[in-house]
Design an enzyme around this catalytic site. Structure first.
Site, PDB file in Angstrom:
ATOM      1  N   CYS A 102     -30.983 -14.756 -19.986  1.00 41.06           N
ATOM      2  CA  CYS A 102     -32.083 -14.454 -19.071  1.00 41.06           C
ATOM      3  C   CYS A 102     -31.827 -13.212 -18.193  1.00 41.06           C
ATOM      4  CB  CYS A 102     -32.373 -15.702 -18.244  1.00 41.06           C
ATOM      5  SG  CYS A 102     -34.033 -15.716 -17.555  1.00 41.06           S
ATOM      6  N   ARG A 136     -45.114 -16.704 -14.902  1.00 39.33           N
ATOM      7  CA  ARG A 136     -43.786 -17.067 -15.406  1.00 39.33           C
ATOM      8  C   ARG A 136     -43.933 -17.860 -16.697  1.00 39.33           C
ATOM      9  NH1 ARG A 136     -39.922 -15.809 -11.953  1.00 39.33           N
ATOM     10  NH2 ARG A 136     -38.307 -16.950 -13.054  1.00 39.33           N
ATOM     11  N   HIS A 199     -31.916 -21.291 -21.291  1.00 39.52           N
ATOM     12  CA  HIS A 199     -30.968 -22.015 -20.438  1.00 39.52           C
ATOM     13  C   HIS A 199     -30.867 -23.428 -21.006  1.00 39.52           C
ATOM     14  CE1 HIS A 199     -31.448 -18.969 -17.226  1.00 39.52           C
ATOM     15  NE2 HIS A 199     -32.740 -19.016 -17.475  1.00 39.52           N
TER      16      HIS A 199
HETATM   17  N1  GLN Z   1     -35.504 -12.514 -12.711  1.00 41.79           N
HETATM   18  C1  GLN Z   1     -35.693 -12.685 -14.060  1.00 41.79           C
HETATM   19  C2  GLN Z   1     -37.063 -13.144 -14.490  1.00 41.79           C
HETATM   20  O1  GLN Z   1     -37.708 -13.979 -13.868  1.00 41.79           O
HETATM   21  C3  GLN Z   1     -34.597 -13.581 -14.583  1.00 41.79           C
HETATM   22  C4  GLN Z   1     -34.783 -15.040 -14.314  1.00 41.79           C
HETATM   23  C5  GLN Z   1     -33.689 -15.898 -14.861  1.00 41.79           C
HETATM   24  O2  GLN Z   1     -32.549 -15.447 -15.084  1.00 41.79           O
HETATM   25  N2  GLN Z   1     -33.979 -17.175 -15.055  1.00 41.79           N
HETATM   26  O3  GLN Z   1     -37.523 -12.666 -15.466  1.00 41.79           O
END
Ligand code: GLN
Length: 247
Positions: A102, A136, A199
């Protein structure tokens, strides 16, 4: 030729920025790598270079970066370029393997442009860039690799990652969003560079991928390596269970 004879192999892992880059249990990847080596009698050394720490590019076989929010990525990004980028590029040319999740994955490419704020320069170890979107991508993900292997995990990111021409993704999305929610691909697995939005942690329930990474990382110093098989009944159960989760 198989390494042996009677010398014990050792895997040297550098977990970069463990205080900043560790969300949704990303540290579990390190535990998995460690445990799967130990079960096979392979020694493991774990280095944890943080902000300000210099790297010896010959030392680690495997570099790991986990995920982090934008604020952590800003801290890390500054340090990467001031202190570590040259050594990491040298390590890459010496055959080190990179596993990045990520926020860490986003910094493996050319840049990550957050929603508000300046572009964060990446390492350019892969030809890719990331731009934050308005929404998101959150939920369970399953992908299929070119060899048919399935990989499962959980994504939560606003970044949309676009790979350059000829850069191989980790897999095709079966369900979930993946790199950008448009082209149907997830992650990257190109040469020795692995990146993914998954993750969960990723490796405990994807043991084949864990072993692929261990094998490649050991090959840097030991040549051709064949890992002993393990009993992965529990890991496979976890994998199947995650595969069945659709949202
Ligand atoms: N900041 C990044 C995003 O939202 C990474 C997020 C994360 O590592 N979960 O894309």
């Amino acid at each position: 030729m198989l390494w042996p004879y009677n010398r014990r192999m050792e895997l040297r892992i550098a977990y970069l920025y463990p205080d900043q880059l560790n969300i949704y249990g990303d540290r579990g990847n390190i535990l998995t790598l460690h445990q799967r080596c130990q079960w096979r009698g392979i020694a493991v050394q774990i280095l944890t270079p943080g902000l300000g720490d210099r790297l010896n590019p010959e030392e680690a076989d495997l570099y790991f970066m986990g995920g982090g929010q934008d604020s952590q990525q800003i801290q890390v990004c500054e340090d990467l370029h001031k202190v570590k980028a040259d050594s990491l590029r040298t390590a890459a040319t010496l055959g080190a393997v990179f596993l990045t999740i990520c926020g860490g994955y986003q910094l493996l490419g050319h840049y990550y442009k957050p929603h508000n704020g300046d572009e964060l320069k990446g390492l350019s170890l892969i030809d890719a860039y990331t731009v934050a979107g308005n929404t998101r991508f959150i939920g369970n993900v399953a992908i299929e690799r070119p060899n048919g292997q399935r990989v499962v995990g959980f994504e939560n990111h606003s970044g949309r990652t676009y790979l350059g021409n000829g850069v191989t993704p980790l897999g095709k999305v079966i369900h979930g969003h993946g790199n950008n929610g448009e082209d149907g691909f997830e992650g990257v697995a190109h040469d020795n560079f692995y990146g993914t939005y998954l993750h969960g942690s990723l490796l405990p329930k994807n043991p084949q991928l864990a072993d692929e990474i261990i094998t490649k990382a050991l090959q840097r110093r030991y040549g051709s390596v064949q890992l002993a098989a393990l009993n992965d009944t529990l890991e496979q159960q976890a994998h199947q269970r995650a595969l069945a989760l659709k949202s």
